[in-house]
Design a protein around this motif. Structure first.
Motif, PDB file in Angstrom:
ATOM      1  N   LYS A  17     -26.454 -61.888 -26.551  1.00 41.08           N
ATOM      2  CA  LYS A  17     -26.375 -63.492 -26.067  1.00 41.08           C
ATOM      3  C   LYS A  17     -26.970 -64.325 -26.563  1.00 41.08           C
ATOM      4  O   LYS A  17     -26.713 -65.687 -26.696  1.00 41.08           O
ATOM      5  N   SER A  18     -28.439 -64.194 -27.063  1.00 35.28           N
ATOM      6  CA  SER A  18     -29.123 -65.151 -27.610  1.00 35.28           C
ATOM      7  C   SER A  18     -29.912 -64.970 -28.998  1.00 35.28           C
ATOM      8  O   SER A  18     -30.579 -65.662 -29.406  1.00 35.28           O
ATOM      9  N   ASP A  19     -29.484 -63.888 -29.457  1.00 33.08           N
ATOM     10  CA  ASP A  19     -30.028 -63.645 -30.885  1.00 33.08           C
ATOM     11  C   ASP A  19     -28.736 -62.731 -31.874  1.00 33.08           C
ATOM     12  O   ASP A  19     -27.993 -62.281 -31.097  1.00 33.08           O
ATOM     13  N   THR A  20     -28.853 -62.807 -33.083  1.00 30.82           N
ATOM     14  CA  THR A  20     -28.088 -61.963 -33.858  1.00 30.82           C
ATOM     15  C   THR A  20     -28.858 -61.251 -35.051  1.00 30.82           C
ATOM     16  O   THR A  20     -29.764 -61.853 -35.583  1.00 30.82           O
ATOM     17  N   PRO A  21     -28.620 -59.856 -35.127  1.00 32.79           N
ATOM     18  CA  PRO A  21     -29.261 -58.998 -36.060  1.00 32.79           C
ATOM     19  C   PRO A  21     -28.827 -58.992 -37.307  1.00 32.79           C
ATOM     20  O   PRO A  21     -27.554 -59.592 -37.641  1.00 32.79           O
ATOM     21  N   GLU A  22     -29.597 -58.591 -38.185  1.00 34.23           N
ATOM     22  CA  GLU A  22     -28.759 -58.674 -39.874  1.00 34.23           C
ATOM     23  C   GLU A  22     -28.045 -57.434 -39.910  1.00 34.23           C
ATOM     24  O   GLU A  22     -27.109 -57.523 -40.846  1.00 34.23           O
ATOM     25  N   MET A  62     -33.470 -58.818 -39.326  1.00 33.25           N
ATOM     26  CA  MET A  62     -33.950 -58.041 -38.141  1.00 33.25           C
ATOM     27  C   MET A  62     -33.055 -56.874 -37.923  1.00 33.25           C
ATOM     28  O   MET A  62     -31.674 -57.139 -37.902  1.00 33.25           O
ATOM     29  N   ILE A  63     -33.309 -55.474 -37.814  1.00 32.84           N
ATOM     30  CA  ILE A  63     -32.504 -54.320 -37.628  1.00 32.84           C
ATOM     31  C   ILE A  63     -32.807 -53.924 -36.160  1.00 32.84           C
ATOM     32  O   ILE A  63     -33.689 -53.941 -35.527  1.00 32.84           O
ATOM     33  N   TRP A  64     -31.484 -53.896 -35.532  1.00 36.27           N
ATOM     34  CA  TRP A  64     -31.550 -53.497 -34.238  1.00 36.27           C
ATOM     35  C   TRP A  64     -31.058 -52.013 -34.170  1.00 36.27           C
ATOM     36  O   TRP A  64     -30.039 -51.642 -34.580  1.00 36.27           O
ATOM     37  N   CYS A  65     -31.879 -51.143 -33.491  1.00 35.16           N
ATOM     38  CA  CYS A  65     -31.568 -49.819 -33.248  1.00 35.16           C
ATOM     39  C   CYS A  65     -31.118 -49.295 -32.074  1.00 35.16           C
ATOM     40  O   CYS A  65     -31.993 -49.605 -30.928  1.00 35.16           O
ATOM     41  N   VAL A  66     -30.058 -49.196 -31.844  1.00 39.19           N
ATOM     42  CA  VAL A  66     -29.333 -48.716 -30.415  1.00 39.19           C
ATOM     43  C   VAL A  66     -29.319 -47.272 -30.223  1.00 39.19           C
ATOM     44  O   VAL A  66     -28.417 -46.502 -30.930  1.00 39.19           O
ATOM     45  N   GLU A  67     -30.298 -46.907 -29.568  1.00 37.17           N
ATOM     46  CA  GLU A  67     -30.476 -45.283 -29.458  1.00 37.17           C
ATOM     47  C   GLU A  67     -31.205 -44.952 -28.121  1.00 37.17           C
ATOM     48  O   GLU A  67     -31.979 -45.428 -27.487  1.00 37.17           O
ATOM     49  N   ASP A  68     -30.623 -44.187 -27.187  1.00 39.24           N
ATOM     50  CA  ASP A  68     -31.146 -43.941 -26.065  1.00 39.24           C
ATOM     51  C   ASP A  68     -32.391 -42.796 -25.837  1.00 39.24           C
ATOM     52  O   ASP A  68     -33.094 -42.878 -24.938  1.00 39.24           O
ATOM     53  N   ASP A  69     -32.345 -42.088 -26.936  1.00 37.37           N
ATOM     54  CA  ASP A  69     -33.699 -41.093 -27.098  1.00 37.37           C
ATOM     55  C   ASP A  69     -34.908 -41.924 -27.706  1.00 37.37           C
ATOM     56  O   ASP A  69     -34.865 -42.450 -28.690  1.00 37.37           O
ATOM     57  N   LYS A  70     -35.935 -42.185 -26.740  1.00 37.97           N
ATOM     58  CA  LYS A  70     -37.065 -42.948 -26.951  1.00 37.97           C
ATOM     59  C   LYS A  70     -37.787 -42.472 -28.246  1.00 37.97           C
ATOM     60  O   LYS A  70     -38.248 -43.387 -28.997  1.00 37.97           O
ATOM     61  N   SER A  71     -37.828 -41.025 -28.371  1.00 42.02           N
ATOM     62  CA  SER A  71     -38.705 -40.349 -29.509  1.00 42.02           C
ATOM     63  C   SER A  71     -37.999 -40.750 -30.792  1.00 42.02           C
ATOM     64  O   SER A  71     -38.632 -41.324 -31.977  1.00 42.02           O
ATOM     65  N   ILE A  72     -36.797 -40.708 -30.808  1.00 39.95           N
ATOM     66  CA  ILE A  72     -36.023 -41.010 -32.197  1.00 39.95           C
ATOM     67  C   ILE A  72     -35.983 -42.569 -32.385  1.00 39.95           C
ATOM     68  O   ILE A  72     -36.477 -43.085 -33.428  1.00 39.95           O
ATOM     69  N   ARG A  73     -35.854 -43.189 -31.221  1.00 41.18           N
ATOM     70  CA  ARG A  73     -35.884 -44.884 -31.496  1.00 41.18           C
ATOM     71  C   ARG A  73     -37.144 -45.233 -31.972  1.00 41.18           C
ATOM     72  O   ARG A  73     -37.009 -46.281 -32.892  1.00 41.18           O
ATOM     73  N   ASP A  74     -38.115 -44.980 -31.535  1.00 41.65           N
ATOM     74  CA  ASP A  74     -39.409 -45.119 -31.824  1.00 41.65           C
ATOM     75  C   ASP A  74     -39.787 -44.869 -33.181  1.00 41.65           C
ATOM     76  O   ASP A  74     -40.479 -45.880 -33.836  1.00 41.65           O
ATOM     77  N   ILE A  75     -39.422 -43.600 -33.612  1.00 42.29           N
ATOM     78  CA  ILE A  75     -39.668 -43.335 -35.021  1.00 42.29           C
ATOM     79  C   ILE A  75     -38.622 -44.221 -36.126  1.00 42.29           C
ATOM     80  O   ILE A  75     -39.278 -44.397 -37.167  1.00 42.29           O
ATOM     81  N   GLU A  76     -37.709 -44.627 -35.391  1.00 47.38           N
ATOM     82  CA  GLU A  76     -36.841 -45.183 -36.451  1.00 47.38           C
ATOM     83  C   GLU A  76     -37.426 -46.783 -36.625  1.00 47.38           C
ATOM     84  O   GLU A  76     -37.527 -47.302 -37.872  1.00 47.38           O
ATOM     85  N   ILE A  77     -37.973 -47.245 -35.529  1.00 53.40           N
ATOM     86  CA  ILE A  77     -38.550 -48.423 -35.661  1.00 53.40           C
ATOM     87  C   ILE A  77     -39.878 -48.457 -36.374  1.00 53.40           C
ATOM     88  O   ILE A  77     -39.878 -49.337 -37.349  1.00 53.40           O
ATOM     89  N   TYR A  78     -40.489 -47.588 -36.386  1.00 51.98           N
ATOM     90  CA  TYR A  78     -41.970 -47.234 -37.039  1.00 51.98           C
ATOM     91  C   TYR A  78     -41.454 -47.285 -38.426  1.00 51.98           C
ATOM     92  O   TYR A  78     -42.357 -48.009 -39.224  1.00 51.98           O
ATOM     93  N   THR A  79     -40.569 -46.557 -38.786  1.00 53.90           N
ATOM     94  CA  THR A  79     -40.334 -46.197 -40.160  1.00 53.90           C
ATOM     95  C   THR A  79     -39.737 -47.678 -40.902  1.00 53.90           C
ATOM     96  O   THR A  79     -40.355 -47.874 -42.135  1.00 53.90           O
ATOM     97  N   LEU A  80     -38.984 -48.291 -39.993  1.00 52.20           N
ATOM     98  CA  LEU A  80     -38.387 -49.648 -40.793  1.00 52.20           C
ATOM     99  C   LEU A  80     -39.572 -50.539 -41.165  1.00 52.20           C
ATOM    100  O   LEU A  80     -39.562 -51.153 -41.913  1.00 52.20           O
ATOM    101  N   LYS A  81     -40.351 -50.537 -39.840  1.00 49.09           N
ATOM    102  CA  LYS A  81     -41.472 -51.518 -39.909  1.00 49.09           C
ATOM    103  C   LYS A  81     -42.606 -51.096 -41.011  1.00 49.09           C
ATOM    104  O   LYS A  81     -42.831 -52.199 -41.816  1.00 49.09           O
ATOM    105  N   SER A  82     -42.736 -49.960 -41.196  1.00 45.17           N
ATOM    106  CA  SER A  82     -43.621 -49.499 -42.326  1.00 45.17           C
ATOM    107  C   SER A  82     -43.164 -49.685 -43.646  1.00 45.17           C
ATOM    108  O   SER A  82     -43.967 -49.731 -44.793  1.00 45.17           O
ATOM    109  N   THR A  83     -41.692 -50.025 -43.724  1.00 48.06           N
ATOM    110  CA  THR A  83     -41.308 -50.329 -45.153  1.00 48.06           C
ATOM    111  C   THR A  83     -41.102 -51.918 -45.313  1.00 48.06           C
ATOM    112  O   THR A  83     -40.285 -52.374 -46.303  1.00 48.06           O
ATOM    113  N   GLY A  84     -41.687 -52.607 -44.379  1.00 45.73           N
ATOM    114  CA  GLY A  84     -41.516 -53.968 -44.303  1.00 45.73           C
ATOM    115  C   GLY A  84     -40.301 -54.618 -43.964  1.00 45.73           C
ATOM    116  O   GLY A  84     -39.729 -55.813 -44.071  1.00 45.73           O
TER     117      GLY A  84
END
Length: 226
Positions: free
Chosen positions: A40-45, A1-23
């Motif tokens: 506190k409850s999870d750890t990203p890759e 799981m990749i965590w994207c920490v980005e305050d700009d919603k449009s950039i954050r959304d496209i980062e997540i979309y791109t990553l998910k589209s590549t599996g």
């Protein structure tokens, strides 16, 4: 799981979309506080971390992560603004694994993330056979002695792999031929002897542990402590 920490919603959304589209599974966080709450409850890759955040500086977040034993090994890629050379250098000095300069292409992002994950992936010890300071990595097809890589041919590697998987056992000549050369091999029986002689030479003192069992085959002796 990749965590994207980005305050700009449009950039954050496209980062997540791109990553998910590549599996690649990914989630996003808009602030440092939101990110730390999830931690506190999870750890990203891996963490893709923007430097400019509304509530705290990305460099400070990185410093906090690298300062704690439970999070220091999580790979981090920093997203820096163009021209912010100091931020980039500071991030690398603090232990960031890579950086991306905004604006960056999404496929470059995916490529960088995959490269960092490959570099940071722990070696699977189940793929590594050890005999004193002799190590054979069956996954990467690498043999080392005391950390120094030894160049073996494909068949020499196969023979050593077979011996190290059967320490102390006598392996018949016909078994070695079938395993390394194939069931249908027709050729000089001395081929095996030549390959084992070359293998012995290349692995030095460990080659002396490969004993000839007359009229039967070969055995790699149980190692003594180095």
């Amino acid at each position: 799981m990749i965590w994207c920490v980005e305050d700009d919603k449009s950039i954050r959304d496209i980062e997540i979309y791109t990553l998910k589209s590549t599996g690649i599974e990914a989630v996003g966080f808009s602030s440092g506080s939101e990110f730390f709450e999830a931690l506190k409850s999870d750890t990203p890759e891996l963490i893709l971390l923007d430097i400019m955040l509304p509530d705290m500086d990305g460099v400070e977040i990185l410093r906090t992560l690298k300062g704690k034993s439970e999070t220091s090994d999580i790979p981090v890629i920093m997203a820096t603004a163009k021209g912010m050379e100091y931020d980039k250098i500071q991030s690398l000095d603090l232990g960031a694994d890579d950086y991306l300069v905004k604006p960056f292409g999404m496929m470059e992002m995916v490529s960088r993330i995959k490269a960092v994950l490959r570099r940071c992936k722990p070696k699977n010890e189940s793929d590594i056979l050890r005999y004193g300071k002799l190590a054979l990595n069956s996954q990467e097809h690498i043999v080392t002695i005391d950390g120094r890589e030894i160049s073996l041919t494909f068949k020499e590697f196969g023979l050593l792999n077979h011996f190290m998987n059967n320490i102390g056992k006598v392996i018949k000549r016909e078994t070695l031929f079938a395993e390394i050369w194939g069931e249908d091999y027709i050729g000089e029986s001395r081929t095996l002897d030549v390959h084992i002689r070359m293998l012995r030479q290349k692995i030095g003192k460990y080659g002396e542990k490969i004993k000839t069992v007359r009229n039967v085959g070969y055995r790699m002796e149980v190692p003594e402590s180095d």
